[in-house]
Design a protein around this motif. Structure first.
Motif, short mmCIF file in Angstrom:
data_model
loop_
_atom_site.label_atom_id
_atom_site.label_comp_id
_atom_site.label_asym_id
_atom_site.label_seq_id
_atom_site.Cartn_x
_atom_site.Cartn_y
_atom_site.Cartn_z
N ALA A 90 0.84 -1.21 0.00
CA ALA A 90 0.00 0.00 0.00
C ALA A 90 0.87 1.26 0.00
N GLY A 91 1.91 1.25 0.80
CA GLY A 91 2.81 2.41 0.87
C GLY A 91 3.50 2.66 -0.46
N LEU A 92 4.00 1.58 -1.08
CA LEU A 92 4.67 1.72 -2.38
C LEU A 92 3.71 2.30 -3.41
N LEU A 93 2.50 1.74 -3.48
CA LEU A 93 1.52 2.20 -4.47
C LEU A 93 1.10 3.65 -4.19
N THR A 94 0.87 3.96 -2.93
CA THR A 94 0.44 5.32 -2.56
C THR A 94 1.51 6.34 -2.92
N GLY A 95 2.75 6.05 -2.56
CA GLY A 95 3.84 6.98 -2.85
C GLY A 95 4.09 7.11 -4.34
N PHE A 96 4.14 5.96 -5.03
CA PHE A 96 4.39 5.98 -6.47
C PHE A 96 3.27 6.71 -7.20
N GLY A 97 2.04 6.33 -6.92
CA GLY A 97 0.89 6.90 -7.61
C GLY A 97 0.74 8.39 -7.37
N ALA A 98 1.01 8.83 -6.14
CA ALA A 98 0.87 10.25 -5.82
C ALA A 98 1.86 11.09 -6.63
N VAL A 99 3.10 10.61 -6.74
CA VAL A 99 4.10 11.35 -7.52
C VAL A 99 3.78 11.26 -9.01
N TRP A 100 3.40 10.05 -9.46
CA TRP A 100 3.11 9.85 -10.88
C TRP A 100 1.94 10.74 -11.32
N PRO B 98 -3.24 8.65 -10.11
CA PRO B 98 -4.29 8.57 -9.09
C PRO B 98 -4.93 7.18 -8.98
N ALA B 99 -4.99 6.43 -10.10
CA ALA B 99 -5.56 5.08 -10.02
C ALA B 99 -4.68 4.19 -9.14
N ILE B 100 -3.34 4.29 -9.34
CA ILE B 100 -2.40 3.52 -8.52
C ILE B 100 -2.48 3.99 -7.07
N PHE B 101 -2.48 5.32 -6.90
CA PHE B 101 -2.58 5.92 -5.57
C PHE B 101 -3.84 5.44 -4.84
N GLY B 102 -4.95 5.43 -5.57
CA GLY B 102 -6.22 5.04 -4.96
C GLY B 102 -6.23 3.61 -4.46
N VAL B 103 -5.57 2.71 -5.21
CA VAL B 103 -5.49 1.31 -4.77
C VAL B 103 -4.70 1.22 -3.46
N GLY B 104 -3.57 1.92 -3.39
CA GLY B 104 -2.77 1.93 -2.16
C GLY B 104 -3.55 2.52 -1.00
N TRP B 105 -4.28 3.60 -1.28
CA TRP B 105 -5.10 4.28 -0.27
C TRP B 105 -6.17 3.33 0.27
N GLY B 106 -6.81 2.59 -0.65
CA GLY B 106 -7.87 1.67 -0.26
C GLY B 106 -7.35 0.43 0.48
#
Lengths: 142, 161
Positions: A90-100, B98-106
């Motif tokens: 979750a941390g990896l995805l959140t950090g990566f996605g937020a920057v991307w 945001p799609a990747i971010f949202g998955v991590g958030w969820g």
């Protein structure tokens, strides 16, 4: 899952404080209060000379619960149900996605929507939808 | 001049403090509340927690009014100019990110602000999440080859996000 009470009043008030913080940062530094953008720029490559200010902002975020505990004598409930492997993914995805995607809940969701930015609206709808689908799969498909 | 720089740093600490207090007061420092908002499957069961919508409403109301006033000023207090994003194009990254971010958030119920504030709760779980989050951020910037990536940053405005 752990049930949480609906708290419209304190949530509205806390939200207003987040908004106040965003307005003050724009007033002071001329920059968007996007936590992912601020945190990501604490790591190289460095594009400007704003490191100390960003570090101070993040230190303020971390110090907030210490101040709340000092003043009120306690902290509200915090339940982190996710297991360690889930936290890492979750941390990896959140950090990566937020920057991307050039921002997170604060940069796009609060500041961007307040500026009526179409990019931020697209981003906010997308991460909300992705979050909803993820929680649905996690809670109701297993 | 040096005093002004130190003042700016102190002010940014205070602004971060206000943000963090806002997260705690709003209940968003608790990932369970965030997940219960995202759980629309909980609506029929009565476990849906709409609080996050009120946080957003409060934050946007204040920011909308505040930004419109602050941005009328000639310049920010501690900087020469405002750094407000000007891009309006919808590129793949504004959806994929945001799609990747949202998955991590969820998955965990943490987004970057609450996760950092959760560190101050002394939570080991938050520490693990934040460490992974920072790794993800560094990786994304590395792949995007910031700051030289022309797709993200226009040469005229190198600080734009």
């Amino acid at each position: 899952m752990i049930a949480t009470p609906f708290t419209p009043t304190t949530s509205l008030l806390g939200g207003a404080l987040i908004g106040l913080s965003a307005v003050l940062l724009m007033w002071a530094t001329g920059r968007i209060a996007g936590v992912s953008g601020i945190a990501a720029r604490l790591f190289p490559p460095y594009e400007d000379r704003q490191f100390a200010g960003r570090l101070a902002f993040v230190a303020g975020l971390i110090a907030a619960p210490l101040l709340v505990r000092l003043v009120t004598g306690s902290l509200p409930a915090q339940t982190i149900a996710a297991a360690t492997p889930v936290l890492i993914v979750a941390g990896l995805l959140t950090g990566f996605g937020a920057v991307w995607g050039s921002g997170c809940t604060s940069g796009h969701g609060v500041c961007g929507l307040s500026r009526l930015s179409v990019r931020s609206l697209v981003a906010t709808i997308t991460f909300m939808a992705a979050g909803v689908v993820t929680v649905f799969v996690m809670r109701h498909w297993s | 001049m040096a005093i002004l720089v130190q003042m700016a740093i102190l002010v940014q600490f205070a602004i971060g403090l206000i943000f963090g207090i806002g997260l705690i007061v709003s209940g968003m420092s608790n990932p369970a509340k965030v997940l219960n908002f995202l759980d629309v499957g909980g609506i029929p069961a009565g476990t849906w927690d709409a609080s996050l919508a009120f946080v957003m409403a409060g934050a946007i109301a204040v920011t909308f009014i505040g930004f419109s006033r602050v941005l009328k000023l000639a310049r920010p207090f501690f900087a020469e100019r405002f750094y407000v994003p000007t891009r309006t194009d919808i590129d793949p990254r504004i959806i994929v990110g945001p799609a990747i971010f949202g998955v991590g958030w969820g998955l965990a119920g943490f987004c970057p602000g609450p996760a950092l504030t959760a560190l101050g709760f002394g939570s080991v779980s938050a520490f693990i999440f934040v460490a992974a989050m920072c790794a993800g951020m560094v990786l994304a910037r590395f792949i995007a080859n910031l700051p030289s990536s022309a797709r993200v940053i226009t040469p005229a405005d190198p600080l734009e996000s």
